[in-house]
Design a protein around this motif. Structure first.
Motif, PDB file in Angstrom:
ATOM      1  N   GLN A 290     -73.793 -35.961  77.621  1.00 35.93           N
ATOM      2  CA  GLN A 290     -73.455 -34.923  78.673  1.00 35.93           C
ATOM      3  C   GLN A 290     -72.941 -33.751  78.284  1.00 35.93           C
ATOM      4  OE1 GLN A 290     -74.400 -36.199  81.252  1.00 35.93           O
ATOM      5  NE2 GLN A 290     -74.834 -38.232  80.380  1.00 35.93           N
ATOM      6  N   SER A 291     -72.963 -32.456  79.369  1.00 39.63           N
ATOM      7  CA  SER A 291     -72.830 -31.356  78.803  1.00 39.63           C
ATOM      8  C   SER A 291     -71.271 -31.182  78.935  1.00 39.63           C
ATOM      9  CB  SER A 291     -73.358 -30.362  79.722  1.00 39.63           C
ATOM     10  OG  SER A 291     -72.943 -30.332  81.110  1.00 39.63           O
ATOM     11  N   PRO A 292     -70.333 -30.433  78.189  1.00 38.35           N
ATOM     12  CA  PRO A 292     -68.961 -29.995  78.585  1.00 38.35           C
ATOM     13  C   PRO A 292     -68.732 -29.293  79.754  1.00 38.35           C
ATOM     14  CG  PRO A 292     -69.780 -29.510  76.176  1.00 38.35           C
ATOM     15  CD  PRO A 292     -70.980 -29.707  76.743  1.00 38.35           C
TER      16      PRO A 292
ATOM     17  N   VAL B  52     -58.520 -32.660  80.045  1.00 40.46           N
ATOM     18  CA  VAL B  52     -59.595 -33.159  79.588  1.00 40.46           C
ATOM     19  C   VAL B  52     -60.874 -31.765  79.719  1.00 40.46           C
ATOM     20  CG1 VAL B  52     -61.591 -34.569  79.684  1.00 40.46           C
ATOM     21  CG2 VAL B  52     -59.435 -35.475  79.535  1.00 40.46           C
ATOM     22  N   ALA B  53     -60.531 -31.395  81.001  1.00 42.36           N
ATOM     23  CA  ALA B  53     -61.379 -30.312  81.382  1.00 42.36           C
ATOM     24  C   ALA B  53     -61.170 -29.064  80.376  1.00 42.36           C
ATOM     25  CB  ALA B  53     -61.210 -29.883  82.846  1.00 42.36           C
ATOM     26  N   ARG B  54     -59.967 -28.746  80.175  1.00 42.73           N
ATOM     27  CA  ARG B  54     -59.905 -27.594  79.169  1.00 42.73           C
ATOM     28  C   ARG B  54     -60.323 -27.697  77.880  1.00 42.73           C
ATOM     29  NH1 ARG B  54     -54.989 -27.484  82.279  1.00 42.73           N
ATOM     30  NH2 ARG B  54     -53.752 -28.590  80.640  1.00 42.73           N
ATOM     31  N   ARG B  55     -60.049 -29.111  77.255  1.00 39.66           N
ATOM     32  CA  ARG B  55     -60.497 -29.478  76.049  1.00 39.66           C
ATOM     33  C   ARG B  55     -61.955 -29.279  76.092  1.00 39.66           C
ATOM     34  NH1 ARG B  55     -58.828 -34.732  72.226  1.00 39.66           N
ATOM     35  NH2 ARG B  55     -59.853 -34.031  70.342  1.00 39.66           N
ATOM     36  N   ALA B  56     -62.670 -30.061  76.974  1.00 39.66           N
ATOM     37  CA  ALA B  56     -64.131 -29.826  76.971  1.00 39.66           C
ATOM     38  C   ALA B  56     -64.612 -28.439  76.861  1.00 39.66           C
ATOM     39  CB  ALA B  56     -64.908 -30.660  78.096  1.00 39.66           C
ATOM     40  N   GLU B  57     -63.940 -27.503  77.546  1.00 35.14           N
ATOM     41  CA  GLU B  57     -64.568 -26.127  77.681  1.00 35.14           C
ATOM     42  C   GLU B  57     -64.269 -25.405  76.306  1.00 35.14           C
ATOM     43  OE1 GLU B  57     -64.268 -24.978  82.517  1.00 35.14           O
ATOM     44  OE2 GLU B  57     -62.549 -24.934  81.288  1.00 35.14           O
TER      45      GLU B  57
ATOM     46  N   ALA C 276     -66.207 -29.669  84.938  1.00 39.87           N
ATOM     47  CA  ALA C 276     -66.140 -29.440  86.475  1.00 39.87           C
ATOM     48  C   ALA C 276     -66.075 -30.875  87.338  1.00 39.87           C
ATOM     49  CB  ALA C 276     -67.867 -29.157  86.939  1.00 39.87           C
ATOM     50  N   ALA C 277     -66.683 -31.904  86.558  1.00 37.69           N
ATOM     51  CA  ALA C 277     -66.345 -33.207  87.435  1.00 37.69           C
ATOM     52  C   ALA C 277     -64.926 -33.554  87.326  1.00 37.69           C
ATOM     53  CB  ALA C 277     -67.161 -34.574  86.662  1.00 37.69           C
ATOM     54  N   GLN C 278     -64.224 -33.464  86.086  1.00 39.88           N
ATOM     55  CA  GLN C 278     -62.641 -33.571  86.231  1.00 39.88           C
ATOM     56  C   GLN C 278     -62.091 -33.104  87.154  1.00 39.88           C
ATOM     57  OE1 GLN C 278     -61.542 -36.045  85.016  1.00 39.88           O
ATOM     58  NE2 GLN C 278     -61.772 -36.395  82.541  1.00 39.88           N
ATOM     59  N   ARG C 279     -62.323 -31.778  87.274  1.00 37.51           N
ATOM     60  CA  ARG C 279     -61.678 -30.884  88.315  1.00 37.51           C
ATOM     61  C   ARG C 279     -61.947 -31.393  89.879  1.00 37.51           C
ATOM     62  NH1 ARG C 279     -62.675 -26.415  84.455  1.00 37.51           N
ATOM     63  NH2 ARG C 279     -60.736 -26.090  83.410  1.00 37.51           N
ATOM     64  N   ALA C 280     -63.203 -31.675  89.848  1.00 37.93           N
ATOM     65  CA  ALA C 280     -63.725 -32.050  91.283  1.00 37.93           C
ATOM     66  C   ALA C 280     -62.913 -33.475  91.621  1.00 37.93           C
ATOM     67  CB  ALA C 280     -65.211 -32.401  91.510  1.00 37.93           C
ATOM     68  N   MET C 281     -62.447 -34.400  90.646  1.00 36.23           N
ATOM     69  CA  MET C 281     -62.069 -35.609  91.056  1.00 36.23           C
ATOM     70  C   MET C 281     -60.477 -35.415  91.223  1.00 36.23           C
ATOM     71  SD  MET C 281     -64.053 -38.329  88.676  1.00 36.23           S
ATOM     72  CE  MET C 281     -64.230 -37.676  87.105  1.00 36.23           C
TER      73      MET C 281
END
Length: 248
Positions: A164-166, A120-125, A171-176
């Protein structure tokens, strides 16, 4: 009014507006603080890769308490906000006089869940979040009853997610994904606590909430029918009642 202010930390991928349905009745009982966590709502995400952990989110909350001159608060978190609550308990347990956990769990991610977060993080970016993130999240965040009967709640959640910003989402996905297990931490929590669970929550089902409540020495479990992962939006009156008992 309660002697302790109440701080509520929002879920992913929303912001402090998720507390709007419970805001007025809670503000009648005590001072209510609902910050946007970094990268969400009106809180910017720091540049670079540093400063993007759950601990950093918790330090933001502690800095806010310092600015407001608040030594001790009742701390509540929904989902990601619950994980930030755990981080704050590690950093400054003396600042917390009560805990509310909504749709949270103590365990770390499985390997599969962690892989999904990175995807999800990669796709958002690479793609941004428009057109897919809300569609992906709505069936996860909201219970079946809400999705069938309360289109206004579905549309409100969609609206908040899509704003919300991509970079904040990634960042939140990686933090979790990087968080550890908090079971041992919660066994040592010696303050009143309430665990609020939606009976239709498929992310952290009621059994997970029961385990969470059983882990803490002074916790009460409140299971709410016809609600999913976002009980403050789906069953606000019941959430207010549960939090009022903790405050009282």
């Amino acid at each position: 009014m309660s002697s302790l202010p109440l701080v509520l930390l929002h879920a992913y991928p929303l912001d402090a507006r998720m507390w709007d349905p419970v805001r007025a009745p809670l503000a009648e009982r005590t001072r209510l603080i609902t910050p946007d966590l970094r990268g969400f709502g009106r809180s910017p995400l720091p540049g670079g890769e540093a400063g993007r952990s759950l601990d950093d989110m918790a330090r933001d909350v502690l800095a806010l308490l310092d600015r407001l001159g608040l030594d001790r608060v009742v701390l509540g978190g929904c989902s990601m906000g619950g994980y930030v609550t755990f981080a704050l308990l590690r950093l400054a347990p003396e600042r917390v006089g009560g805990i509310a956990l909504i749709g949270a769990k103590a365990s770390a991610d499985t390997d599969e869940a962690r892989s999904n977060r990175f995807a999800v993080a990669r796709r958002a970016e690479t793609e941004g979040t428009a057109g897919w993130l809300a569609d992906q999240m709505l069936p996860v965040l909201l219970g079946e009853t809400t999705r069938k009967r309360r289109p206004e709640v579905v549309e409100r959640v969609r609206e908040i997610v899509e704003q919300q910003s991509p970079s904040g989402v990634a960042a939140a996905q990686r933090a979790m994904a990087a968080r550890g297990d908090s079971t041992a931490l919660l066994r040592s929590v010696d303050v009143p606590a309430v665990v609020i669970a939606g009976e239709e929550d498929t992310v952290n089902p009621p059994g997970v909430a029961r385990d969470l409540a059983d882990t803490m020495p002074h916790a009460e479990l409140m299971a709410l029918p016809e609600a999913g992962h976002l009980t403050p939006l789906e069953a606000p009156e019941a959430v207010v009642d549960a939090l009022a008992r903790l405050l009282g």
